[in-house]
Design a protein around this motif. Structure first.
Motif, PDB file in Angstrom:
ATOM      1  N   TRP A 181      86.080  77.344  90.467  1.00  0.00           N
ATOM      2  CA  TRP A 181      85.171  77.890  91.474  1.00  0.00           C
ATOM      3  C   TRP A 181      84.009  78.668  90.864  1.00  0.00           C
ATOM      4  CZ3 TRP A 181      89.031  80.198  95.640  1.00  0.00           C
ATOM      5  CH2 TRP A 181      89.735  79.145  96.224  1.00  0.00           C
ATOM      6  N   SER A 182      84.084  78.959  89.580  1.00  0.00           N
ATOM      7  CA  SER A 182      82.988  79.690  88.942  1.00  0.00           C
ATOM      8  C   SER A 182      81.685  78.891  88.980  1.00  0.00           C
ATOM      9  CB  SER A 182      83.343  80.017  87.486  1.00  0.00           C
ATOM     10  OG  SER A 182      83.621  78.838  86.761  1.00  0.00           O
ATOM     11  N   TYR A 183      81.771  77.571  89.186  1.00  0.00           N
ATOM     12  CA  TYR A 183      80.563  76.745  89.263  1.00  0.00           C
ATOM     13  C   TYR A 183      79.903  76.798  90.631  1.00  0.00           C
ATOM     14  CZ  TYR A 183      82.157  74.614  84.874  1.00  0.00           C
ATOM     15  OH  TYR A 183      82.557  74.396  83.581  1.00  0.00           O
ATOM     16  N   TYR A 184      80.524  77.469  91.587  1.00  0.00           N
ATOM     17  CA  TYR A 184      79.984  77.491  92.944  1.00  0.00           C
ATOM     18  C   TYR A 184      78.595  78.124  92.989  1.00  0.00           C
ATOM     19  CZ  TYR A 184      79.721  78.417  97.988  1.00  0.00           C
ATOM     20  OH  TYR A 184      79.332  78.468  99.303  1.00  0.00           O
ATOM     21  N   ILE A 185      78.343  79.089  92.135  1.00  0.00           N
ATOM     22  CA  ILE A 185      77.046  79.757  92.137  1.00  0.00           C
ATOM     23  C   ILE A 185      75.929  78.775  91.796  1.00  0.00           C
ATOM     24  CG2 ILE A 185      77.173  80.515  89.713  1.00  0.00           C
ATOM     25  CD1 ILE A 185      75.721  82.493  92.717  1.00  0.00           C
ATOM     26  N   PHE A 186      76.218  77.806  90.928  1.00  0.00           N
ATOM     27  CA  PHE A 186      75.199  76.813  90.576  1.00  0.00           C
ATOM     28  C   PHE A 186      74.958  75.853  91.733  1.00  0.00           C
ATOM     29  CE2 PHE A 186      77.078  78.025  86.447  1.00  0.00           C
ATOM     30  CZ  PHE A 186      75.934  78.544  85.852  1.00  0.00           C
ATOM     31  N   PHE A 187      76.013  75.523  92.458  1.00  0.00           N
ATOM     32  CA  PHE A 187      75.865  74.698  93.661  1.00  0.00           C
ATOM     33  C   PHE A 187      74.971  75.418  94.671  1.00  0.00           C
ATOM     34  CE2 PHE A 187      77.237  73.667  97.970  1.00  0.00           C
ATOM     35  CZ  PHE A 187      77.137  72.283  97.984  1.00  0.00           C
ATOM     36  N   LEU A 188      75.206  76.701  94.881  1.00  0.00           N
ATOM     37  CA  LEU A 188      74.392  77.475  95.813  1.00  0.00           C
ATOM     38  C   LEU A 188      72.936  77.542  95.368  1.00  0.00           C
ATOM     39  CD1 LEU A 188      76.519  80.596  96.839  1.00  0.00           C
ATOM     40  CD2 LEU A 188      75.893  78.631  98.237  1.00  0.00           C
ATOM     41  N   LEU A 189      72.724  77.743  94.069  1.00  0.00           N
ATOM     42  CA  LEU A 189      71.353  77.812  93.557  1.00  0.00           C
ATOM     43  C   LEU A 189      70.647  76.473  93.730  1.00  0.00           C
ATOM     44  CD1 LEU A 189      71.902  79.913  90.310  1.00  0.00           C
ATOM     45  CD2 LEU A 189      70.835  80.665  92.447  1.00  0.00           C
ATOM     46  N   GLY A 190      71.398  75.378  93.603  1.00  0.00           N
ATOM     47  CA  GLY A 190      70.813  74.065  93.848  1.00  0.00           C
ATOM     48  C   GLY A 190      70.379  73.900  95.293  1.00  0.00           C
ATOM     49  N   ALA A 191      71.234  74.338  96.224  1.00  0.00           N
ATOM     50  CA  ALA A 191      70.880  74.272  97.646  1.00  0.00           C
ATOM     51  C   ALA A 191      69.666  75.149  97.939  1.00  0.00           C
ATOM     52  CB  ALA A 191      72.072  74.717  98.494  1.00  0.00           C
ATOM     53  N   LEU A 192      69.623  76.320  97.312  1.00  0.00           N
ATOM     54  CA  LEU A 192      68.494  77.228  97.503  1.00  0.00           C
ATOM     55  C   LEU A 192      67.210  76.625  96.926  1.00  0.00           C
ATOM     56  CD1 LEU A 192      67.697  80.037  98.548  1.00  0.00           C
ATOM     57  CD2 LEU A 192      68.179  80.942  96.267  1.00  0.00           C
ATOM     58  N   ALA A 193      67.332  75.959  95.763  1.00  0.00           N
ATOM     59  CA  ALA A 193      66.160  75.317  95.162  1.00  0.00           C
ATOM     60  C   ALA A 193      65.621  74.208  96.065  1.00  0.00           C
ATOM     61  CB  ALA A 193      66.523  74.754  93.783  1.00  0.00           C
ATOM     62  N   LYS A 194      66.521  73.461  96.707  1.00  0.00           N
ATOM     63  CA  LYS A 194      66.076  72.395  97.617  1.00  0.00           C
ATOM     64  C   LYS A 194      65.397  72.999  98.848  1.00  0.00           C
ATOM     65  CE  LYS A 194      65.599  68.323  99.334  1.00  0.00           C
ATOM     66  NZ  LYS A 194      66.770  67.583  99.824  1.00  0.00           N
ATOM     67  N   ARG A 195      65.900  74.119  99.311  1.00  0.00           N
ATOM     68  CA  ARG A 195      65.304  74.781 100.473  1.00  0.00           C
ATOM     69  C   ARG A 195      63.862  75.194 100.180  1.00  0.00           C
ATOM     70  NH1 ARG A 195      67.634  80.301 103.381  1.00  0.00           N
ATOM     71  NH2 ARG A 195      66.031  80.431 105.019  1.00  0.00           N
ATOM     72  N   HIS A 196      63.611  75.609  98.946  1.00  0.00           N
ATOM     73  CA  HIS A 196      62.264  76.016  98.518  1.00  0.00           C
ATOM     74  C   HIS A 196      61.777  75.070  97.420  1.00  0.00           C
ATOM     75  CE1 HIS A 196      62.856  79.749 100.785  1.00  0.00           C
ATOM     76  NE2 HIS A 196      64.036  79.849 100.200  1.00  0.00           N
ATOM     77  N   PHE A 197      61.917  73.765  97.675  1.00  0.00           N
ATOM     78  CA  PHE A 197      61.730  72.789  96.604  1.00  0.00           C
ATOM     79  C   PHE A 197      60.301  72.759  96.078  1.00  0.00           C
ATOM     80  CE2 PHE A 197      61.360  68.443  94.861  1.00  0.00           C
ATOM     81  CZ  PHE A 197      62.357  68.547  93.895  1.00  0.00           C
ATOM     82  N   SER A 198      59.326  72.914  96.940  1.00  0.00           N
ATOM     83  CA  SER A 198      57.933  72.857  96.478  1.00  0.00           C
ATOM     84  C   SER A 198      57.652  73.971  95.479  1.00  0.00           C
ATOM     85  CB  SER A 198      56.968  72.952  97.664  1.00  0.00           C
ATOM     86  OG  SER A 198      57.172  74.157  98.386  1.00  0.00           O
ATOM     87  N   HIS A 199      58.176  75.177  95.742  1.00  0.00           N
ATOM     88  CA  HIS A 199      57.987  76.297  94.810  1.00  0.00           C
ATOM     89  C   HIS A 199      58.769  76.048  93.519  1.00  0.00           C
ATOM     90  CE1 HIS A 199      55.960  78.686  97.876  1.00  0.00           C
ATOM     91  NE2 HIS A 199      56.935  78.384  98.719  1.00  0.00           N
ATOM     92  N   PHE A 200      59.988  75.576  93.647  1.00  0.00           N
ATOM     93  CA  PHE A 200      60.811  75.304  92.472  1.00  0.00           C
ATOM     94  C   PHE A 200      60.160  74.244  91.598  1.00  0.00           C
ATOM     95  CE2 PHE A 200      64.268  72.739  90.543  1.00  0.00           C
ATOM     96  CZ  PHE A 200      64.795  73.706  89.705  1.00  0.00           C
ATOM     97  N   GLU A 201      59.675  73.172  92.217  1.00  0.00           N
ATOM     98  CA  GLU A 201      59.052  72.084  91.456  1.00  0.00           C
ATOM     99  C   GLU A 201      57.749  72.535  90.809  1.00  0.00           C
ATOM    100  OE1 GLU A 201      58.954  67.337  92.209  1.00  0.00           O
ATOM    101  OE2 GLU A 201      57.975  68.578  93.729  1.00  0.00           O
ATOM    102  N   ARG A 202      56.993  73.353  91.531  1.00  0.00           N
ATOM    103  CA  ARG A 202      55.730  73.834  90.989  1.00  0.00           C
ATOM    104  C   ARG A 202      55.953  74.664  89.724  1.00  0.00           C
ATOM    105  NH1 ARG A 202      54.138  77.121  94.901  1.00  0.00           N
ATOM    106  NH2 ARG A 202      53.648  75.345  96.217  1.00  0.00           N
ATOM    107  N   ASN A 203      56.997  75.508  89.730  1.00  0.00           N
ATOM    108  CA  ASN A 203      57.289  76.314  88.548  1.00  0.00           C
ATOM    109  C   ASN A 203      57.837  75.462  87.403  1.00  0.00           C
ATOM    110  OD1 ASN A 203      56.626  79.080  89.294  1.00  0.00           O
ATOM    111  ND2 ASN A 203      58.220  78.877  90.837  1.00  0.00           N
TER     112      ASN A 203
END
Length: 361
Positions: A181-203
């Motif tokens: 379950w320690s990998y769950y934080i990376f799953f959450l960060l992935g979902a968060l990155a998709k939610r703000h994908f344009s900003h994530f991709e731009r950076n």
């Protein structure tokens, strides 16, 4: 992502990630960690955080409300793919490799078949927390904060093995795969990155971001032992995993047109593998962790590390190609393809229609 909205370089990145997974398993089977320590440690730090991050990114869909009807439909679709299909391969593999069924099921890694089950648990964690926030009318930044804190709590539980065994019991903890379950934080960060994908991709397009993250990743690994004495093992692993994710996304994003697009051989190959990650994952254990694998892929002892690395790449490519070939044969029958890999029978049937018929549609 829906087929018509797929992002090419992310499919390529998924393909690269499953290749990393297979390569890591080849290394663990045929080499000691100290024989290829830089490669081994890099793969250990990046591969699974990246795999779960991409899984979270692909999972997230804007506008989902997660009411009862939508949640039920989602899990009705996912349970066969994440739970039942892997169980078929897992039990066949147990019989093939002579593994005791009860031991394999209760083991935290399921003898390798843990990923799909853990990912299903992550779906449940996320959906439950989002639904709870919606029920309590928690929105915006507060909702994001609550979800991230819940992820941190899940990760904290997974890193406390003594408490885990006391709360769940050794067998239940192993069955649930709590240590993963320690990998769950990376799953959450992935979902968060998709939610703000344009900003994530731009950076990710900024070359200085790649340079800084690569420099930090290298520096941390050089002084890893000293840093772990100060911050602890799990903190270092999280930082290296996060840096590795940014590094890989930046590389694939910046080289999208030149290397990883569907017009390039490399990009086309990786994108194809990226759309077949499940079958590569489910089948490759039969080639790597088995008596057949030991006989067919036995490692010669090279004096030079470069030759060992080339051999690893050759073995990994062979295993991936073999899994895709077997998966392709199984997919010939739409019903079997749907049962084992969740392939859409309608899409499979449609893809076989003549071009003229497609245009008529």
């Amino acid at each position: 992502m829906e087929e018509k909205r797929r992002i090419g370089y992310i499919d390529a990145l998924r393909g690269f990630t499953i290749i990393l997974v297979v390569m890591q398993h080849v290394i663990s089977m045929y080499y000691r960690p100290d024989e290829l320590s830089p490669i081994y440690l890099s793969l250990q730090q990046i591969r699974m955080p990246l795999f779960f991050f991409v899984s979270g990114l692909v999972f997230y869909k804007a506008g989902r409300q997660w009411h009862l009807k939508e949640t039920t439909a989602f899990f009705r679709k996912k349970i066969p793919v994440q739970l039942l299909s892997p169980a078929i391969f897992m039990f066949i593999y147990f019989a093939f490799a002579g593994i005791d069924f009860s031991f394999g099921i209760m083991h935290k890694s399921k003898c390798g078949y843990w990923f799909t089950y853990t990912l299903l648990e992550f779906f449940f964690f996320y959906v439950t927390m989002v639904a709870a926030c919606n029920k309590m009318h928690i929105k915006g930044l507060y909702k994001t904060t609550v979800i991230i804190l819940s992820g941190v709590a899940v990760c904290y539980i997974s890193t406390r093995s003594t408490s885990i065994n006391r709360i769940f019991g050794c067998e239940i903890a192993g069955l649930l795969g709590v240590e993963k379950w320690s990998y769950y934080i990376f799953f959450l960060l992935g979902a968060l990155a998709k939610r703000h994908f344009s900003h994530f991709e731009r950076n990710c397009k900024r070359k200085w971001v790649l340079a800084v993250c690569a420099a930090l990743f290298t520096a941390i690994n050089i002084e890893k032992a000293a840093i772990m004495d100060i911050t602890g093992y799990h903190t270092v692993q999280f930082i290296c995993g996060l840096l590795g994710i940014i590094i890989m996304f930046s590389i694939f994003n910046q080289l999208e047109k030149a290397v990883f697009s569907a017009t390039c051989t490399t990009g086309r190959t990786l994108q194809f593998i990226g759309k077949r990650t499940l079958e590569v994952y489910l089948i490759h254990f039969f080639f790597v962790y088995s008596n057949i694998g030991v006989i067919l892929l036995k490692q010669p002892h090279f004096e030079y590390t470069a030759l060992n690395l080339l051999y690893i790449l050759l073995v990994t490519s062979t295993v991936v190609a073999a899994t895709l070939a077997i998966g392709g044969l199984l997919r010939i029958n739409p019903t079997i393809g749907h049962l084992l890999f969740g392939a859409n029978k309608a899409n499979q049937a449609y893809s076989k229609l003549p071009v003229a018929n497609k245009n008529k549609e």
